[in-house]
Design an enzyme around this catalytic site. Structure first.
Site, PDB file in Angstrom:
ATOM      1  N   SER A   1       0.850  -1.191   0.000  1.00  0.00           N
ATOM      2  CA  SER A   1       0.000   0.000   0.000  1.00  0.00           C
ATOM      3  C   SER A   1       0.882   1.235   0.000  1.00  0.00           C
ATOM      4  CB  SER A   1      -0.889   0.018   1.253  1.00  0.00           C
ATOM      5  OG  SER A   1      -1.569   1.254   1.389  1.00  0.00           O
TER       6      SER A   1
ATOM      7  N   TYR B   1      -2.036  -0.721  10.311  1.00  0.00           N
ATOM      8  CA  TYR B   1      -2.153  -1.086   8.898  1.00  0.00           C
ATOM      9  C   TYR B   1      -0.909  -0.649   8.116  1.00  0.00           C
ATOM     10  CZ  TYR B   1      -3.968  -1.218   4.110  1.00  0.00           C
ATOM     11  OH  TYR B   1      -4.137  -1.462   2.770  1.00  0.00           O
TER      12      TYR B   1
END
Length: 258
Positions: free
Chosen positions: A139, A152
């Site tokens: 990501s 995350y």
């Protein structure tokens, strides 16, 4: 372009979003796909795709299930040429100071250890044939701050490090390892945010912080994933490729409001 014709590919997190779009595109390009998801409803999603596709319910944080996944691809399709280790979860909107060790352990178990296990248990098949491609979903949150929660973001930074390091552990084997780093994509993981902004009448502002002035679609990540899985990407290795409309190209910046 041959695309993925004749390739035997595993795609995890295949029942929705980026995984589903990637499974659909891979099948269209001629691949045999083992679609994998922890959600048993993924079987119905796989059945909707027209092509050589099978479904297996797998929790990628469980090593014995990942081992069985790799074996299933070989027994079902007669081989294994690549994997898109895409399965992941978000932080659920839990504020940093309210995150617990248990919260972190679950995030890391799926997003980071799950990727490690996918590489560990597919690489032996690929190295034996001296060819293959491993693609992992990281990501932009793993590249810089302010694109996701701390837990995350850390889990995705770990994926990038695994990809870079694993590419050298597989030195000379003919096996490539890369990561895709999506920016703001509309998927089930981001749907809560999209729905909130739409309810407030602010849909037009979604994605304005990047120079393309929009958010992305799962199909746009699928295109890169399938390219990396294909022989057309034969000289791409150890990379974390941002697909984010240019978001990660800049330091913090305020978009023009005129």
């Amino acid at each position: 372009m041959a695309g993925l014709r004749g390739k035997k590919i595993i795609i995890t997190g295949s029942s929705s979003g980026i995984g589903r779009a990637s499974a659909k595109l891979a099948v269209q390009q001629g691949a045999s796909v083992l679609a994998v998801d922890i959600d048993p409803n993924g079987a119905a999603a796989a059945d909707e795709l027209d092509g050589d596709i099978a479904f297996m319910q797998v929790d990628v944080s469980q090593e014995e299930q990942v081992t069985a996944m790799a074996e299933r691809c070989v027994t079902t399709f007669g081989g294994l040429d690549g994997i898109f280790a895409n399965a992941g979860i978000d932080a659920g909107g839990v504020p940093f100071m309210e995150q617990t060790a248990e919260h972190w352990q679950r995030i890391l178990a799926i997003n980071t250890i799950g990727v490690f296990l996918c590489i560990k248990h597919t690489a032996p098949y690929l190295t034996k044939q001296a060819s293959g491609s491993i693609v992992c979903t990281a990501s932009v949150a793993g590249l810089r701050a302010n694109a996701g929660a701390v837990s995350y973001s850390a889990s995705k930074a770990g994926v990038i490090s695994i990809v870079q390091t694993a590419s050298y552990h597989l030195y000379g084997t003919g096996v490539r390892v890369n990561a895709v780093c999506p920016g703001l994509i509309e998927t089930s993981m981001t749907q809560r945010m999209f729905n909130k902004l739409r309810s407030l009448g602010k849909e037009a502002k979604i994605g304005l912080i990047n120079p393309t002035r929009r958010h992305g679609q799962p199909t746009e990540i699928a295109e890169m994933a399938c390219f990396l899985l294909s022989d057309a990407a034969s000289y791409v290795n150890g990379q974390a490729i941002a697909i984010d409309g240019g978001l990660s190209a800049s330091h913090p910046w305020a978009y023009p409001r005129g």
